[in-house]
Design a protein around this motif. Structure first.
Motif, short mmCIF file in Angstrom:
data_model
loop_
_atom_site.label_atom_id
_atom_site.label_comp_id
_atom_site.label_asym_id
_atom_site.label_seq_id
_atom_site.Cartn_x
_atom_site.Cartn_y
_atom_site.Cartn_z
N SER A 94 -8.64 -4.02 -1.87
CA SER A 94 -7.62 -4.17 -2.91
C SER A 94 -6.52 -5.12 -2.44
O SER A 94 -6.40 -5.43 -1.26
CB SER A 94 -7.01 -2.81 -3.26
N GLU A 95 -5.72 -5.57 -3.40
CA GLU A 95 -4.61 -6.46 -3.06
C GLU A 95 -3.58 -5.74 -2.20
O GLU A 95 -3.01 -6.31 -1.27
CB GLU A 95 -3.96 -7.00 -4.33
N ALA A 96 -3.35 -4.46 -2.51
CA ALA A 96 -2.39 -3.67 -1.72
C ALA A 96 -2.86 -3.53 -0.27
O ALA A 96 -2.05 -3.57 0.67
CB ALA A 96 -2.19 -2.30 -2.35
N SER A 118 -4.76 -5.71 1.33
CA SER A 118 -4.53 -7.02 1.95
C SER A 118 -3.06 -7.21 2.32
O SER A 118 -2.74 -7.74 3.39
CB SER A 118 -4.96 -8.14 1.00
N ASN A 119 -2.17 -6.76 1.44
CA ASN A 119 -0.73 -6.85 1.74
C ASN A 119 -0.37 -5.99 2.94
O ASN A 119 0.48 -6.38 3.76
CB ASN A 119 0.09 -6.46 0.53
N CYS A 120 -0.99 -4.83 3.05
CA CYS A 120 -0.75 -3.95 4.20
C CYS A 120 -1.19 -4.64 5.49
O CYS A 120 -0.46 -4.63 6.49
CB CYS A 120 -1.49 -2.64 4.02
N CYS A 171 -4.17 0.99 7.61
CA CYS A 171 -3.94 0.80 6.18
C CYS A 171 -4.71 1.84 5.36
O CYS A 171 -4.20 2.34 4.35
CB CYS A 171 -4.32 -0.62 5.76
#
Length: 94
Positions: free
Chosen positions: A49-51, A53-55, A40
């Motif tokens: 970051s939220e991005a 975590s989404n990754c 990531c």
């Protein structure tokens, strides 16, 4: 008789090597977590970051789907040693 004993010994050895201790499983999961974090970061996401975590979540979803696909293929694959196999017709008693 010797072939049977040798076959059983090999089967037992394979069964024991397939088992993983809880420590080995935890180490494997930690290594996978680190690899996912590195992937990531390599893709440009900032840790925390939220991005990011989404990754991480997406990588876990992909891995779970791949495992599910492998399990389905194993379940649907015909066995080379016993039936049913393609063309197999069970004897019907009625």
């Amino acid at each position: 008789m010797h072939i049977l004993k040798g076959g059983l010994a090999v089967a037992l050895l394979l069964a024991l090597t397939a088992c993983a201790s809880p420590q080995e499983e935890a180490a494997r999961m930690a290594a996978q977590q680190q690899a996912d974090e590195a992937e990531c970061e390599k893709l440009g996401f900032t840790p925390g970051s939220e991005a990011f975590s989404n990754c991480m979540l997406k990588l876990k979803e992909i891995r779970a789907q791949e495992e599910n696909t492998r399990a389905l293929r194993r379940a649907n694959a015909p066995s080379p040693w016993w039936g049913p196999y393609p063309g197999y017709r069970p004897y019907r008693y009625w």
